[in-house]
Write a protein that holds these residues in place. Sequence first.
Motif, short mmCIF file in Angstrom:
data_model
loop_
_atom_site.label_atom_id
_atom_site.label_comp_id
_atom_site.label_asym_id
_atom_site.label_seq_id
_atom_site.Cartn_x
_atom_site.Cartn_y
_atom_site.Cartn_z
N ALA A 284 0.83 -1.21 0.00
CA ALA A 284 0.00 0.00 0.00
C ALA A 284 0.86 1.26 0.00
CB ALA A 284 -0.91 0.00 1.22
N PHE A 285 0.45 2.24 -0.80
CA PHE A 285 1.13 3.54 -0.93
C PHE A 285 0.10 4.65 -0.75
CE2 PHE A 285 3.84 0.60 -3.08
CZ PHE A 285 5.12 1.13 -3.10
N HIS A 286 0.60 5.87 -0.41
CA HIS A 286 -0.32 7.02 -0.45
C HIS A 286 0.36 8.36 -0.64
CE1 HIS A 286 -0.24 8.83 3.80
NE2 HIS A 286 0.64 7.85 3.84
N GLU A 287 1.56 8.60 -0.16
CA GLU A 287 2.19 9.92 -0.33
C GLU A 287 3.12 9.96 -1.54
OE1 GLU A 287 2.23 11.57 4.26
OE2 GLU A 287 4.08 10.82 3.39
N ARG A 288 3.57 8.84 -1.99
CA ARG A 288 4.40 8.79 -3.19
C ARG A 288 3.74 7.84 -4.19
NH1 ARG A 288 9.68 5.23 -3.36
NH2 ARG A 288 8.78 4.97 -5.43
N MET A 289 4.02 8.08 -5.46
CA MET A 289 3.47 7.20 -6.48
C MET A 289 4.08 5.82 -6.35
SD MET A 289 3.08 7.73 -10.56
CE MET A 289 1.41 8.34 -10.34
N LEU A 290 3.23 4.80 -6.47
CA LEU A 290 3.74 3.44 -6.40
C LEU A 290 4.52 3.12 -7.68
CD1 LEU A 290 1.90 1.34 -8.34
CD2 LEU A 290 0.20 1.88 -6.61
N PRO A 291 5.59 2.35 -7.57
CA PRO A 291 6.32 1.93 -8.78
C PRO A 291 5.80 0.58 -9.28
CG PRO A 291 7.64 1.47 -6.84
CD PRO A 291 6.34 2.04 -6.35
N ILE A 292 5.71 0.43 -10.57
CA ILE A 292 5.34 -0.83 -11.19
C ILE A 292 6.58 -1.40 -11.86
CG2 ILE A 292 3.91 -1.92 -12.97
CD1 ILE A 292 1.80 0.26 -12.39
N SER B 284 -2.87 12.90 -14.65
CA SER B 284 -2.82 14.16 -13.91
C SER B 284 -3.50 14.11 -12.53
CB SER B 284 -3.43 15.28 -14.75
OG SER B 284 -4.77 14.97 -15.11
N PRO B 285 -4.52 13.26 -12.27
CA PRO B 285 -5.08 13.24 -10.92
C PRO B 285 -4.06 12.83 -9.85
CG PRO B 285 -6.62 12.25 -12.46
CD PRO B 285 -5.33 12.44 -13.20
N TYR B 286 -2.94 12.26 -10.27
CA TYR B 286 -1.94 11.78 -9.31
C TYR B 286 -0.63 12.57 -9.39
CZ TYR B 286 -5.32 8.05 -9.14
OH TYR B 286 -6.51 7.35 -9.00
N ARG B 287 -0.68 13.70 -10.10
CA ARG B 287 0.53 14.48 -10.31
C ARG B 287 1.13 15.02 -9.01
NH1 ARG B 287 2.77 16.43 -14.69
NH2 ARG B 287 0.95 15.87 -15.95
N HIS B 288 0.31 15.21 -7.98
CA HIS B 288 0.81 15.77 -6.72
C HIS B 288 1.64 14.78 -5.90
CE1 HIS B 288 -2.85 13.61 -5.65
NE2 HIS B 288 -2.40 13.56 -4.40
N LEU B 289 1.61 13.50 -6.27
CA LEU B 289 2.34 12.50 -5.50
C LEU B 289 3.85 12.63 -5.73
CD1 LEU B 289 0.12 9.33 -6.09
CD2 LEU B 289 0.22 10.75 -4.03
N ASP B 290 4.62 12.41 -4.68
CA ASP B 290 6.07 12.39 -4.83
C ASP B 290 6.45 11.24 -5.76
OD1 ASP B 290 6.30 14.50 -3.16
OD2 ASP B 290 7.10 13.40 -1.45
N THR B 291 7.54 11.41 -6.47
CA THR B 291 8.10 10.49 -7.47
C THR B 291 7.20 10.34 -8.69
OG1 THR B 291 7.26 8.39 -6.51
CG2 THR B 291 9.39 9.20 -5.71
N PHE B 292 6.21 11.23 -8.88
CA PHE B 292 5.38 11.17 -10.08
C PHE B 292 6.24 11.31 -11.33
CE2 PHE B 292 3.05 13.18 -13.52
CZ PHE B 292 1.87 12.45 -13.59
N GLU B 293 7.13 12.28 -11.33
CA GLU B 293 7.94 12.54 -12.52
C GLU B 293 8.84 11.35 -12.85
OE1 GLU B 293 7.56 14.98 -14.53
OE2 GLU B 293 6.10 16.03 -13.28
N GLU B 294 9.33 10.67 -11.81
CA GLU B 294 10.22 9.53 -12.04
C GLU B 294 9.47 8.29 -12.51
OE1 GLU B 294 12.18 12.04 -8.81
OE2 GLU B 294 10.16 11.35 -9.28
N LEU B 295 8.19 8.15 -12.12
CA LEU B 295 7.53 6.85 -12.28
C LEU B 295 6.33 6.82 -13.21
CD1 LEU B 295 7.62 5.70 -8.54
CD2 LEU B 295 9.10 4.91 -10.40
N ALA B 296 5.64 7.92 -13.41
CA ALA B 296 4.34 7.86 -14.10
C ALA B 296 4.45 7.26 -15.50
CB ALA B 296 3.71 9.25 -14.15
N THR B 297 5.37 7.78 -16.32
CA THR B 297 5.46 7.27 -17.68
C THR B 297 5.94 5.82 -17.70
OG1 THR B 297 7.68 8.22 -17.90
CG2 THR B 297 5.83 9.54 -18.70
N ARG B 298 6.87 5.49 -16.84
CA ARG B 298 7.36 4.11 -16.76
C ARG B 298 6.23 3.17 -16.36
NH1 ARG B 298 12.20 3.43 -12.73
NH2 ARG B 298 12.93 5.13 -14.08
N ASN B 299 5.42 3.58 -15.38
CA ASN B 299 4.29 2.75 -14.96
C ASN B 299 3.34 2.49 -16.12
OD1 ASN B 299 5.29 2.71 -12.37
ND2 ASN B 299 3.70 4.01 -11.50
#
Length: 322
Positions: free
Chosen positions: A216-224, A296-311
């Motif tokens: 479970a995650f909530h303050e940072r984006m989970l990595p896939i 974009s609904p999850y853009r506020h999470l930490d590590t969004f920039e590192e993980l969103a496109t990869r996920n």
Amino acid sequence: MIGIFMRAVPALFAFLFGAAAPAQASQDIPDQYPGSVLYSKPVEFIPNVFSAIGATAPPTYENSGHNNNLSFILTGEGVVVVNGGASWKLAEALHEEIKKVTDQPVRLVVNENGQGHAMLGNSYWRAQGVKIVAQEEAAQEFGATGYDSLAAAERIQKEKADGTEVVLPDETFEESYRVAFGSFPIEVLNLGPAHSPGDAVVWLPEQSLVISGDMAFHERMLPIFEETDTAAWLVSWDEGFEALNATYVIPGHGHPTNMDQVRRYTKDYLVYLRGKIRAHLDAGGSLADAYYVDQSPYRHLDTFEELATRNAGRVYEQMEFE
């Protein structure tokens, strides 16, 4: 005790009982405990359950690789530590903090998964004669990748990684491992496939508290990861994790919170991303374009920039053959 904690950490209780505020953690927050290699000083969340909250940023020299939560439970008959830590020095620093609040000996260390920041500190705990336990797939994962994790830690942490060695758990389990020290029945559970091989949660049924690890995650984006099966993670969530009906959650990363918050940023995120990728696939979209589906609904999470496109790319590759 909880009243004291509320005054000390008001943002945490906004998560626990407000549930509507956006996440407050930031990669820009400096080291919160300059006198220690720990990123933050352990805080007593509920009576006898402490956690040193790690940075929500990736591991760096400045945060000493402490970017996950290191927790411990005072049972009355010994201390149970959750996560070996990312190095000998981090494990040693956590032990020093434990000694400040109790003279109970550390009797057990639980590794929540097979990643370096869960297991590299095993070398310190083994030297103290403490038993180390992990789920069998996590132990196999660390056996296969532990030296790579150590090399990465040495590259990032430099001298802060001194003394760290690859040490495997003493005992493994398949589905559950139960201990009953003092007044704390403790269940270590593998609830099924989730974030990485061998994910385990620590469940305190009498306190209705789960130390969830990377379930479970909530303050940072989970990595896939490449090996992450997002469809199976959702099944494990519904049939295992949600069924615990926990009141309190200490996640693998980020401040303690409640089920509503981790559901919103773990299950709901997985459902959202899979929905976006399904629509993209149904429209004949390519992998190259899948990286840029709207998150974009999850853009506020930490590590969004590192993980969103990869996920997004990894979910596309999985769902293409579902």
